[in-house]
Design an enzyme around this catalytic site. Structure first.
Site, PDB file in Angstrom:
ATOM      1  N   CYS A 172       0.815  -1.214   0.000  1.00 39.25           N
ATOM      2  CA  CYS A 172       0.000   0.000   0.000  1.00 39.25           C
ATOM      3  C   CYS A 172       0.853   1.272   0.000  1.00 39.25           C
ATOM      4  O   CYS A 172       1.510   1.538  -0.987  1.00 39.25           O
ATOM      5  CB  CYS A 172      -0.971  -0.035   1.177  1.00 39.25           C
ATOM      6  SG  CYS A 172      -2.402   1.030   0.930  1.00 39.25           S
ATOM      7  N   HIS A 224      -3.233  -6.090   2.061  1.00 39.11           N
ATOM      8  CA  HIS A 224      -2.749  -5.823   3.418  1.00 39.11           C
ATOM      9  C   HIS A 224      -2.587  -7.077   4.248  1.00 39.11           C
ATOM     10  O   HIS A 224      -3.018  -8.153   3.896  1.00 39.11           O
ATOM     11  CB  HIS A 224      -3.754  -4.925   4.145  1.00 39.11           C
ATOM     12  CG  HIS A 224      -3.434  -3.474   4.001  1.00 39.11           C
ATOM     13  ND1 HIS A 224      -2.366  -2.912   4.634  1.00 39.11           N
ATOM     14  CD2 HIS A 224      -4.020  -2.491   3.299  1.00 39.11           C
ATOM     15  CE1 HIS A 224      -2.317  -1.632   4.338  1.00 39.11           C
ATOM     16  NE2 HIS A 224      -3.311  -1.340   3.515  1.00 39.11           N
TER      17      HIS A 224
END
Lengths: 480, 252
Positions: free
Chosen positions: B95, B196
């Protein structure tokens, strides 16, 4: 007029739903708010209100404050079931009178003890106009739903500024303590006694995992410099200071000192609380065990002392009485709730976020009566769709102290199984939510006599678990 | 005994959504093979020299926290990290950490944040966030392929430069930008993804690939990783796939 219609509608809806066997803890208020958006202000006006917000320990704290006020002679109305958004609070303000918790002995008055969601607090603090606002702590909590922690902090600050309430806030949490900046004249801090914390940490060094747990708020937001800690309790809580600007954890009026014997994981662990303003100190038993419940108990003693001072005038014995009353409290719905099954016990510890799971695992690791551990993980909307937060938790430092038999269930049982396996432990039995009951039965039957099955569910898995237990063992429905 | 040094970048700031699980996976899967592991925390103000680490991990952070470390990453450590990436050091980035490898991040209000420029890619922020379970196809060698699962949560849309390889193909979810079916980036031994948390624990084929790349670099091309138990990863992946297929997941 509008407010009257709104309130009357809410009462009728509540009665109808109750006849149908429903809890009706939010819908009546929701409708009332639709009819009259002003209903909260109108109903709250002139009442004694205390709000409790923060990411962890809201329900436990609200429940303890209610019990303590009862003991001190106040009738109490609260949003017991965790209906803590505007709709639940409106319902409580309108319909709460039918469920007053009566004071022991003659009543000195009525207090509304309202657990308030952090985001909802921003909107309803002003119309509620509470006498006291308690903020427990701020840990990461379903970031996908609530957004950034600093944003949550700012929301609470905005809510506070709509009121003239006295703030009862945690001095060891850098984010919460920052709420006191610019509001010094109405801030009352509670936290660990600084000297006692340093020596306790020296004598009880925390076990280390492979990598430290994910930390929140360990940098000074002004200077972007990492806080130094003279001592830490857990997470980002402790005696912090910024080496650049000197911002530091405030000296608390109410300070806790660890006891000399035993362990906070044991019920009845004795620790002390100081009221530094009046030079007083009292020893109190920790009624709801767990090291985090030292903060919760301390926050409650602080809140009740401050509230009774405001309602009755400042006298020195408010603090003493609050400390005494703290020994009369019981656990809340799904929070350290314990019940007996023949010669064994079952205890539910709701875990919604990394800080909660971390503390609960530590508690299970430290408890003397641990028979086995049952972890439940769902990912419905109310839980947060993302379960990767379980990787923020330091299982590794507790792994060797967890009980021999570990069981997992829930929609995301396989993620929890993986997490447990990664900390080097095996799982005795696992299966998705359709197997929740049979795995519970197995855990209970394999739990040694005299010991406790500790169950750590997240939110919707706790509701499912509790519904099953209500059916099997007849424990109370949550609104009763 | 072999040894591997994992550099955990900004663990006190970039630690969203269980990102530390990725570092745990690298460490645990090394230790199970009797490979010695050292985890070095590399945060604001810490030294970094080329050759210090065998694998680098950079996670994602909240905006306020990325503001604290971005100068240190781009201006102070940037040149060393770029040179490490060029020379083939293994990096796994998630990310925010992934976006910062690119040229720039343009926020939806038009503000441009300069990034490392280590890889030819850029990111544009949009209002709508992609928050959902994900399924990807990963092909480690261009032939065989593995189904990987994850969870994405990002408002940035990343676009890869011409000829830049994505890390995986999107089967379910949005990936880099919700348009071109690509997910993440693979450049030399550096990987970036929007997935994630439990990505490496749940997808051990990727974890092992990263370890093998790093160990081959260190101990020679003949180095072969011992096979070990997956600790329940396949079951977790199958359960996640079932959960996604039965429509219980929610695309927001």
């Amino acid at each position: 007029m509008r407010n009257k219609i709104a309130a009357a509608s809410a009462v009728i809806i509540r009665k109808t739903l109750r006849l149908m066997g429903k809890g009706a803890t939010t819908l009546p208020g929701k409708i009332a708010l639709k009819i009259s958006p002003d209903i909260i202000r109108s109903k709250a006006s002139g009442k004694n209100i205390i709000t409790i917000t923060g990411t962890n320990g809201k329900t436990t704290t609200s429940h303890m404050i209610s019990d303590m006020l009862n003991t001190l002679g106040y009738d109490v109305i609260n949003n017991i079931s965790g209906a803590n958004l505007a709709s639940g609070i409106a319902t409580t303000l309108i319909c709460g009178r039918e469920e007053v918790k009566k004071a022991k002995g003659d009543s000195k008055g009525l207090v509304y003890v309202l657990e308030t969601d952090e985001a909802a607090f921003a909107k309803i603090a002003k119309p509620l106009s509470p006498k006291v606002c308690v903020v427990t702590n701020l840990f990461r909590d379903q970031l996908d739903r609530y957004g950034e922690l600093t944003h949550t902090r700012d929301l609470i600050a905005g809510g506070i500024d709509g009121t003239s309430a006295t703030l009862v806030i945690n001095s060891d949490d850098s984010l919460v303590a920052s709420l006191g900046i610019g509001r010094e004249d109405r801030s009352v801090f509670f936290g660990m006694d600084k000297k006692a914390l340093i020596s306790y940490e020296k004598d009880h060094p925390a076990k280390k995992g492979i990598i430290p747990p994910s930390a929140d708020a360990v940098f000074c937001p002004e200077c972007k410099v990492r806080y130094e800690y003279k001592a830490r309790t857990y997470g980002h809580l402790g005696d912090f200071y910024c080496p650049s600007c000197g911002r530091k954890s405030p000296d608390p009026r109410f300070a806790a000192i660890y006891g000399e014997e035993g362990n906070p994981a044991f019920e009845g662990y004795k620790f002390s609380i100081k009221d530094t303003k009046n030079g007083l100190m009292e020893e109190v038993p920790l009624k709801i065990p767990g090291s985090h419940n030292i903060y919760n108990t301390l926050g409650c003693v602080a809140a009740v002392t401050v509230l009774t001072e405001k309602m009755e005038g400042e006298k020195e014995d408010h603090f003493e009485k609050a400390c005494d009353a703290s020994s009369e409290v019981k656990a809340a719905f799904g929070r350290m709730e314990k019940f007996k099954v023949k010669d064994k016990e079952v205890c539910i510890l709701l875990v919604k976020n990394p800080a909660g799971l971390d503390r609960s695992l530590q508690f299970v690791a430290d408890s003397k009566d641990t028979g086995c551990l049952y972890l439940l993980l769902n990912s419905n909307f109310a839980d947060g769709k993302d379960v990767s937060w379980i990787w923020d938790v330091d299982f590794e430092s507790k792994a060797e102290d967890l009980p021999e038999n570990i069981y997992v269930s829930g929609q995301r049982y396989a993620d929890m199984n993986l997490r447990v396996r990664y900390c080097g432990r095996d799982v005795r039995e696992k299966g998705d939510e359709t197997h929740m009951k049979e795995i519970f039965d197995k855990a209970l039957s394999e739990c040694p006599s005299g010991k406790c099955v500790y169950i750590l569910p997240n939110y919707t898995s706790m509701l499912a678990l509790r519904a099953m237990l209500v059916k099997e063992f007849g424990i109370k429905d949550f609104w009763k | 005994m072999e040894k591997i040094v994992i550099g955990h970048f900004y663990p006190d700031l970039l630690n969203l959504y269980g990102d530390r699980g990725n570092v745990l996976a690298l460490a645990v899967r090394s230790r199970l093979r009797d490979i010695e592991v050292e985890i070095r925390n590399i945060s604001v103000g810490d030294d970094l020299k080329e050759g210090d680490i065998d694998i680098g991990f950079i996670g994602g952070g909240q905006d306020s926290e990325q503001n604290i470390m971005s100068d240190d990453l781009v201006k102070v450590k940037g040149p060393v990290i770029k040179s490490m990436i060029e020379s083939g050091t293994v990096f796994f980035t998630v990310c925010g950490g992934y976006q910062m490898l690119g040229k720039y991040y343009k926020e939806h209000d038009g503000k441009v944040i300069e990034c490392l420029g280590a890889i030819d890619l850029y990111t544009e922020g949009e209002k709508e966030r992609f928050i959902n379970d994900t399924v990807y196809e990963f092909s480690p060698d261009g032939k065989s392929s593995v189904t990987c699962v994850g969870f994405e949560n990002h408002s940035g849309r990343t676009y890869l430069g011409e000829g830049v390889m994505p890390f995986m193909k999107v089967v379910k979810g949005h990936g880099n930008n919700g348009k071109d079916g690509t997910e993440g980036v693979r450049y030399k031994n550096t990987f970036g993804t929007y997935s994630h948390g439990s990505f490496l624990p749940k997808n051990p084929e990727v974890t092992d690939l990263l370890l093998e790349l790093a160990l081959k670099r260190k101990y020679g091309e003949d180095y072969i990783l011992k096979p070990i138990d997956d600790l329940g990863a396949k079951e977790a992946r199958e359960a996640a796939l079932k959960y996604i297929e039965t429509g219980k997941e929610q695309m927001i």
